[in-house]
Design a protein around this motif. Structure first.
Motif, mmCIF file in Angstrom:
data_model
loop_
_atom_site.group_PDB
_atom_site.id
_atom_site.type_symbol
_atom_site.label_atom_id
_atom_site.label_comp_id
_atom_site.label_asym_id
_atom_site.label_seq_id
_atom_site.Cartn_x
_atom_site.Cartn_y
_atom_site.Cartn_z
ATOM 1 N N ALA A 297 0.832 -1.198 0.000
ATOM 2 C CA ALA A 297 0.000 0.000 0.000
ATOM 3 C C ALA A 297 0.871 1.254 0.000
ATOM 4 O O ALA A 297 1.915 1.307 0.650
ATOM 5 N N TYR A 298 0.443 2.253 -0.772
ATOM 6 C CA TYR A 298 1.098 3.565 -0.731
ATOM 7 C C TYR A 298 0.043 4.632 -0.983
ATOM 8 O O TYR A 298 -1.106 4.337 -1.307
ATOM 9 N N ASN A 299 0.434 5.884 -0.797
ATOM 10 C CA ASN A 299 -0.479 7.009 -0.967
ATOM 11 C C ASN A 299 -1.744 6.860 -0.114
ATOM 12 O O ASN A 299 -2.863 6.996 -0.617
ATOM 13 N N PRO A 300 -1.609 6.596 1.190
ATOM 14 C CA PRO A 300 -2.810 6.499 2.033
ATOM 15 C C PRO A 300 -3.453 7.871 2.215
ATOM 16 O O PRO A 300 -2.759 8.885 2.351
ATOM 17 N N ARG A 301 -4.785 7.921 2.189
ATOM 18 C CA ARG A 301 -5.492 9.175 2.454
ATOM 19 C C ARG A 301 -6.860 8.862 3.027
ATOM 20 O O ARG A 301 -7.462 7.827 2.720
ATOM 21 N N MET A 302 -7.324 9.767 3.883
ATOM 22 C CA MET A 302 -8.647 9.662 4.477
ATOM 23 C C MET A 302 -9.587 10.573 3.699
ATOM 24 O O MET A 302 -9.297 11.756 3.493
ATOM 25 N N VAL A 303 -10.696 10.014 3.225
ATOM 26 C CA VAL A 303 -11.709 10.789 2.510
ATOM 27 C C VAL A 303 -12.994 10.712 3.323
ATOM 28 O O VAL A 303 -13.637 9.662 3.395
ATOM 29 N N ASN A 304 -13.313 11.811 3.974
ATOM 30 C CA ASN A 304 -14.511 11.898 4.820
ATOM 31 C C ASN A 304 -14.587 10.735 5.818
ATOM 32 O O ASN A 304 -15.637 10.141 6.035
ATOM 33 N N GLY A 305 -13.437 10.397 6.410
ATOM 34 C CA GLY A 305 -13.406 9.403 7.476
ATOM 35 C C GLY A 305 -13.146 7.976 7.049
ATOM 36 O O GLY A 305 -13.107 7.079 7.892
ATOM 37 N N LYS B 27 13.185 -9.820 -4.270
ATOM 38 C CA LYS B 27 13.087 -10.930 -5.217
ATOM 39 C C LYS B 27 11.739 -10.975 -5.934
ATOM 40 O O LYS B 27 11.453 -11.936 -6.647
ATOM 41 N N LEU B 28 10.922 -9.949 -5.744
ATOM 42 C CA LEU B 28 9.645 -9.875 -6.438
ATOM 43 C C LEU B 28 9.738 -8.892 -7.593
ATOM 44 O O LEU B 28 10.510 -7.922 -7.552
ATOM 45 N N GLU B 29 8.950 -9.137 -8.626
ATOM 46 C CA GLU B 29 8.944 -8.269 -9.812
ATOM 47 C C GLU B 29 7.744 -7.328 -9.770
ATOM 48 O O GLU B 29 6.602 -7.779 -9.619
ATOM 49 N N LEU B 30 8.007 -6.023 -9.893
ATOM 50 C CA LEU B 30 6.916 -5.055 -9.928
ATOM 51 C C LEU B 30 6.151 -5.218 -11.235
ATOM 52 O O LEU B 30 6.703 -5.032 -12.316
ATOM 53 N N LEU B 31 4.880 -5.570 -11.102
ATOM 54 C CA LEU B 31 4.045 -5.834 -12.272
ATOM 55 C C LEU B 31 3.289 -4.591 -12.712
ATOM 56 O O LEU B 31 3.172 -4.298 -13.904
ATOM 57 N N SER B 32 2.744 -3.843 -11.753
ATOM 58 C CA SER B 32 1.937 -2.672 -12.093
ATOM 59 C C SER B 32 1.716 -1.823 -10.844
ATOM 60 O O SER B 32 2.049 -2.230 -9.726
ATOM 61 N N LYS B 33 1.147 -0.649 -11.067
ATOM 62 C CA LYS B 33 0.666 0.184 -9.967
ATOM 63 C C LYS B 33 -0.843 0.321 -10.100
ATOM 64 O O LYS B 33 -1.356 0.554 -11.196
ATOM 65 N N ILE B 34 -1.529 0.127 -8.987
ATOM 66 C CA ILE B 34 -2.980 0.114 -8.979
ATOM 67 C C ILE B 34 -3.467 1.368 -8.261
ATOM 68 O O ILE B 34 -3.238 1.535 -7.062
ATOM 69 N N LYS B 35 -4.118 2.254 -9.022
ATOM 70 C CA LYS B 35 -4.513 3.553 -8.481
ATOM 71 C C LYS B 35 -6.031 3.717 -8.488
ATOM 72 O O LYS B 35 -6.703 3.359 -9.456
ATOM 73 N N THR B 36 -6.536 4.260 -7.399
ATOM 74 C CA THR B 36 -7.945 4.620 -7.292
ATOM 75 C C THR B 36 -8.034 6.138 -7.298
ATOM 76 O O THR B 36 -7.373 6.807 -6.498
ATOM 77 N N GLU B 37 -8.841 6.691 -8.207
ATOM 78 C CA GLU B 37 -8.868 8.137 -8.403
ATOM 79 C C GLU B 37 -10.280 8.693 -8.240
ATOM 80 O O GLU B 37 -11.267 7.951 -8.195
ATOM 81 N N ASP B 38 -10.353 10.018 -8.135
ATOM 82 C CA ASP B 38 -11.635 10.751 -8.091
ATOM 83 C C ASP B 38 -12.556 10.192 -6.994
ATOM 84 O O ASP B 38 -13.757 9.987 -7.217
ATOM 85 N N ILE B 39 -12.000 9.988 -5.804
ATOM 86 C CA ILE B 39 -12.784 9.391 -4.715
ATOM 87 C C ILE B 39 -13.637 10.454 -4.036
ATOM 88 O O ILE B 39 -13.168 11.549 -3.724
ATOM 89 N N SER B 40 -14.899 10.128 -3.810
ATOM 90 C CA SER B 40 -15.774 10.961 -2.987
ATOM 91 C C SER B 40 -16.578 10.060 -2.057
ATOM 92 O O SER B 40 -16.930 8.938 -2.424
ATOM 93 N N VAL B 41 -16.823 10.537 -0.850
ATOM 94 C CA VAL B 41 -17.545 9.758 0.161
ATOM 95 C C VAL B 41 -18.611 10.633 0.798
ATOM 96 O O VAL B 41 -18.316 11.727 1.292
ATOM 97 N N GLU B 42 -19.833 10.143 0.793
ATOM 98 C CA GLU B 42 -20.927 10.795 1.501
ATOM 99 C C GLU B 42 -21.388 9.864 2.612
ATOM 100 O O GLU B 42 -21.830 8.739 2.354
#
Length: 250
Positions: free
Chosen positions: A192-200, A230-245
């Protein structure tokens, strides 16, 4: 002189009494979910974009609606998964699907929501949790929680296995790995990277790693392979435009 043995006994007794009890897998996961958002998951509308496709989840009073919306040259396709089942709409018209096709689409929609909203799903009824050890990754100490799924309610991929590494200090889920058997199978390890809290509610992105060969690898040891690079980086998985109500749960 008899006072000294009594004092010694009291010291040992108090020391034993103050020693913290070992948390169970369930207690660790409960704390992890609470840290990441807790009850807010159960009464929220969440929107996000994943790989240029729009997703939304709506949960309230035990009911849920998970959606996926994509647009191409033919128009808009909208998938809807609820407590009642799965439906697909093309430009607003409901499509009639074979059961096998509907199940495939439903699993695909559920999978994205599941991973994006981890650790929330780890208390689903079909989830079996076991504390299998402790580990140290990059100088930090972790609980190792193994997760398997019951056949009933566990979906078509119920044979998949997971290990989650939960930080012992802050109960954040920093890493997880899983072994899957579809499409020739494999093992993936996610950091995990880029942790952020969106409305809790906590969201993260992931570095996604693979290893070969994988068939004889114990999932518990993948963190050691990661630490040894010893692991190969395959990809980066990003979640964008997050909104929480957050909704009123009544």
């Amino acid at each position: 002189m008899r006072v000294l043995p009594i004092i010694g006994f009291l010291f040992v007794f108090l020391s034993c009494k103050q020693e913290p009890k070992q948390l169970t897998a369930q207690q660790i996961i409960d704390k992890t979910i609470e840290t990441a958002g807790g009850e807010k998951y159960d009464a929220a509308t969440i929107h996000f974009t994943f790989r240029d496709t729009k997703y939304s989840s709506h949960r309230k009073n035990g009911n849920y609606e998970l959606t996926r919306t994509s647009t191409d040259s033919l128009g808009e396709t909208r998938d809807v998964l609820t407590n009642s089942g799965f439906e697909r709409f093309a430009n607003g018209t409901k499509l009639i699907l074979a059961d096998s096709t509907a199940t495939k689409y439903a699993n695909s929609v559920n999978s994205v929501h599941y991973f994006v909203q981890l650790p929330f799903g780890l208390n689903d009824p079909a989830v079996n949790k076991e504390l299998v050890g402790e580990a140290e990754i990059n100088g930090k100490k972790y609980y190792e929680i193994k997760v398997t799924f019951s056949e009933e309610g566990g979906g078509v991929d119920h044979e998949d296995e997971y290990v989650y590494w939960i930080n012992k200090d802050d109960f954040m889920m920093d890493y997880f790995a899983y072994k899957f058997y579809t499409d020739k199978g494999g093992i993936r390890f996610r950091k995990a990277y880029n942790p952020r809290m969106v409305n809790g509610i906590r969201f993260v992105d992931y570095e996604n790693y693979k290893l070969e060969p994988w068939q004889s690898v114990d999932l518990k040891t993948v963190d050691e392979l990661f630490d040894a690079e010893k692991l190969e980086l395959l990809s980066k998985i990003k979640t964008e435009d997050i909104s929480v109500e957050i909704l009123e749960n009544n």
